[in-house]
Design an enzyme around this catalytic site. Sequence first.
Site, PDB file in Angstrom:
ATOM      1  N   THR A  42       0.698  -1.064   0.160  1.00 53.06           N
ATOM      2  CA  THR A  42      -0.094   0.026  -0.012  1.00 53.06           C
ATOM      3  C   THR A  42       1.004   1.261   0.049  1.00 53.06           C
ATOM      4  O   THR A  42       1.994   1.355   0.107  1.00 53.06           O
ATOM      5  CB  THR A  42      -1.008   0.020   1.076  1.00 53.06           C
ATOM      6  OG1 THR A  42       0.004   0.479   2.378  1.00 53.06           O
ATOM      7  CG2 THR A  42      -1.471  -1.327   1.434  1.00 53.06           C
ATOM      8  N   ASP A  43       0.229   2.502  -0.395  1.00 54.19           N
ATOM      9  CA  ASP A  43       0.974   3.576   0.070  1.00 54.19           C
ATOM     10  C   ASP A  43       0.823   3.786   1.377  1.00 54.19           C
ATOM     11  O   ASP A  43      -0.021   3.419   2.120  1.00 54.19           O
ATOM     12  CB  ASP A  43       0.514   4.615  -0.845  1.00 54.19           C
ATOM     13  CG  ASP A  43       1.424   5.988  -1.347  1.00 54.19           C
ATOM     14  OD1 ASP A  43       2.425   6.001  -0.335  1.00 54.19           O
ATOM     15  OD2 ASP A  43       1.463   6.524  -2.235  1.00 54.19           O
ATOM     16  N   TRP A  44       1.387   5.193   1.771  1.00 50.54           N
ATOM     17  CA  TRP A  44       1.551   5.325   3.299  1.00 50.54           C
ATOM     18  C   TRP A  44       0.467   5.382   3.941  1.00 50.54           C
ATOM     19  O   TRP A  44      -0.604   6.279   3.612  1.00 50.54           O
ATOM     20  CB  TRP A  44       2.028   6.689   3.411  1.00 50.54           C
ATOM     21  CG  TRP A  44       2.613   7.216   4.799  1.00 50.54           C
ATOM     22  CD1 TRP A  44       1.822   7.463   5.852  1.00 50.54           C
ATOM     23  CD2 TRP A  44       4.025   7.331   5.188  1.00 50.54           C
ATOM     24  NE1 TRP A  44       2.555   7.869   7.028  1.00 50.54           N
ATOM     25  CE2 TRP A  44       3.992   7.895   6.557  1.00 50.54           C
ATOM     26  CE3 TRP A  44       5.440   7.133   4.641  1.00 50.54           C
ATOM     27  CZ2 TRP A  44       5.108   8.062   7.385  1.00 50.54           C
ATOM     28  CZ3 TRP A  44       6.266   7.176   5.485  1.00 50.54           C
ATOM     29  CH2 TRP A  44       6.180   7.603   6.807  1.00 50.54           C
TER      30      TRP A  44
END
Length: 834
Positions: A373-375
């Site tokens: 995932t992104d942050w």
Amino acid sequence: MRYASLLFYAFSLLALPAILATADIGHIHNQAEYPMNVDIMAEPKVVDSESAGVAPAASAPVCTWDGIQANDPVAWKPVSTYSYSGKPQHPVGPGSIDPDIMHMVRQLTTKEKIGQMTQIQVGQLVDCNGELNRTAVEYWIDEWKVGSFLETPANHGGKYNWYSPKSFGTFTDAVQKIALERGAKIPIIWGLDSVRGANYVKGATIFPAGVATAATFNPQFAYDAGRVAAKDTRAAGVHWAFAPVLDLTVNKLWSRTYESFGEDPYLASKMSTASIHGYQGDYKRDRSRVAACMKHFIGYGNPFDGSDRANRHIAVHELLEYYVPSFKAAIDAGAASAMESYGVVSGEAVTISNYYLQRLLRDQLGFKGMLVTDWGEINSQATMYHTAKDVTHATQLALERTSIDMSMVADDSSFANVTADLVKQGTVSVSRLDESVARILQLKKDLGLFKHPFTDKALASTVGSSQDIEAARNAVRESITLLKNSDNVLPLAKHERVLFVGPTLNSTRYMGGGWNIHWQGPTDAEGDAIYQGFGDTVIKGVQQVTGTVPRYMPGVDIDGAALIDIDAVVAAAKQADKIVVGLGEKPYAENVGNIDSLVLPWQQLNLVYTLASEAKKPIVVVLVEGRPRRLDRVPDVAAGIVQAYLPGAYGGLPIAEVLYGEVNPSGRLPYSYPATESQASTTIWQSSYVTYSPQWAFGYGLGYSKVTYSNVTLSSNVLCRGAPITASVSVTNNGPHAQRESVMLFTHQQYRVGYAPELYRLRNFAKVDLAVGETKKVTLELKAEDMAFWDGDLKRRIEPAPVNIVINPFTQADILAVVELVANPEDVLENAIA
């Protein structure tokens, strides 16, 4: 060796002394006190991580640091050159899971499996003195069995503002040592946003931004940037680069425009392939390469209002037609990992979408690598987008609906805690964890982490080498795009009195932009001093080219808030023969770079207007910007306009070389440059009935020579499936300078039943060198299959019709031919998985 045995025995405390034994890792061909050449392909031997100097565990360190970051004192003399492996004969990428990895997965506890799927940011490992907090590392490894960390200490409370390869490697090796001694005793994989070189590693060569690389129309530079970034990233003990950025830039307001390869699917795909090959090479054998991470899947580059993370309204068939190809190219090139995108597409949250992250990415495109995932994106489903009831619900949806393997949860143990509860309740199956953990451990094995978990210190001597700097400068030289040159105001002559004005001409950090030392670039307080000599400026470049100190005055601040000593600037301008004005943007990344208007700050524009009206001398404007900012009346006032994009820390000399004619500009715009606010989302591939009138068109760019084209000659007047044709054109350089010329083949379908044809689609291109007076025949291939399109029923097919084949339509007039596209419109080349 069986990796299950490696897990439980080789990494046990009894075996660690053998693994950690000091060994000669030089592989350096010494010619003097400092090596001039180094072979980075030699298999690294194990490094003694005791040199990391980890302090004894302490429950409460005494805080003595004032919080002001210092320059890392580590200095080194980089080698001038080094050897490296070339592109593998066949793409190397993820495949099936090895039996020993599956056996290892089965031996892990549920908590250990969840830990492998958890990624924590480095700030959680830094104490109040900016040092590694061993107690914190042990906590994350022992309690949560974390398998991955990310980021640089410099961005998260570390004592240095830019960590050298040695200091960075010391930090990561210390964490790695703890991971091998405690918890699951599995090596960690470290991730870093090495998006334009290893921009977070001190001294690493910072390359031009992605959009500038695309402007070269030369994929070799995407390869070079990726290869050097990989080497320098690996030198810091980091194994995984969150790059390349493959989002198609549509809305030019978007703050991440500069990170991508432009607005065109074909150009972006070619750069994508080269970039993946550069980062990875044969990453399963070459320990100077990293795992690439194609991002951000999918549709991120067309936010409806231009703000970062805003909703994207994209029909599925348009997503497949325009936004997917660069990712498909990366998958075909062997991309080892992928990152999903922030936000929602057509209202559907990407992070919990079965369609985007399972059926499209895995089932249709065939991606077999690891997906992160992104942050904080899983938690954001509940806290930002309101697409889940709470964090538990969001985690459940992500694991049930998608193929996400690792959560970049970043700041806490929520993912690990919640996932454990979901498994205990029977809501999430252990087999679902096994699927992801297998891909994660396979990637670690492919990167050699089970055999060589520590930093290869020999790589540090190559960081910042002359070889790398020249590669970056060559990329800048071919990216710079000449947009206007009235009355041959350029190139400048060395004998001319030239006044240089504007904030971007005397700044390294403004040339770098975001993702440049720090996430948001150097701070105002750090200025250019933070580069510690690893970079230049346009003014320094002019001095090097001309051999004299140029006359420079700031004239205006970068925010465009106020003119600076304008009376003195005007007086100096009146004494000059010509004036060069540097305009542009200060560094930014992501939502910090959100803007409401594309127009450059008023006082920057006013500086040009004031000089034009008061000094009445020819003005050349140099743009140093991450996205195409509107210029108001500047295109009418300035005699010359040069687009330098974000050329990186070493862009100053190439810009000066272009200004003085030592380099003939050959860059071409990788996007449509808006003339009005309403054109923010104008593209070359928009429907042909919509007026296309940007300030400058996609593919536009001038050189200092007059280049002419013959008309197009086709190998056949009929285009059908299975029978490619060629289009040939003769290109002549009429002088007075040698010229590199990008020859682009576009198509325009005269009609397409039921679906409006695009204005133009780029189908092929080549870049050729032309001596003065030389003529070359350039031949480009076109396939009927290139003309296939995705329709609203998610079928890829061809509609027959006459097709215009056009060469460089915005720099050459009437260079075209017509071919008859023959096909059965009922034949389906590909069905999408709905």
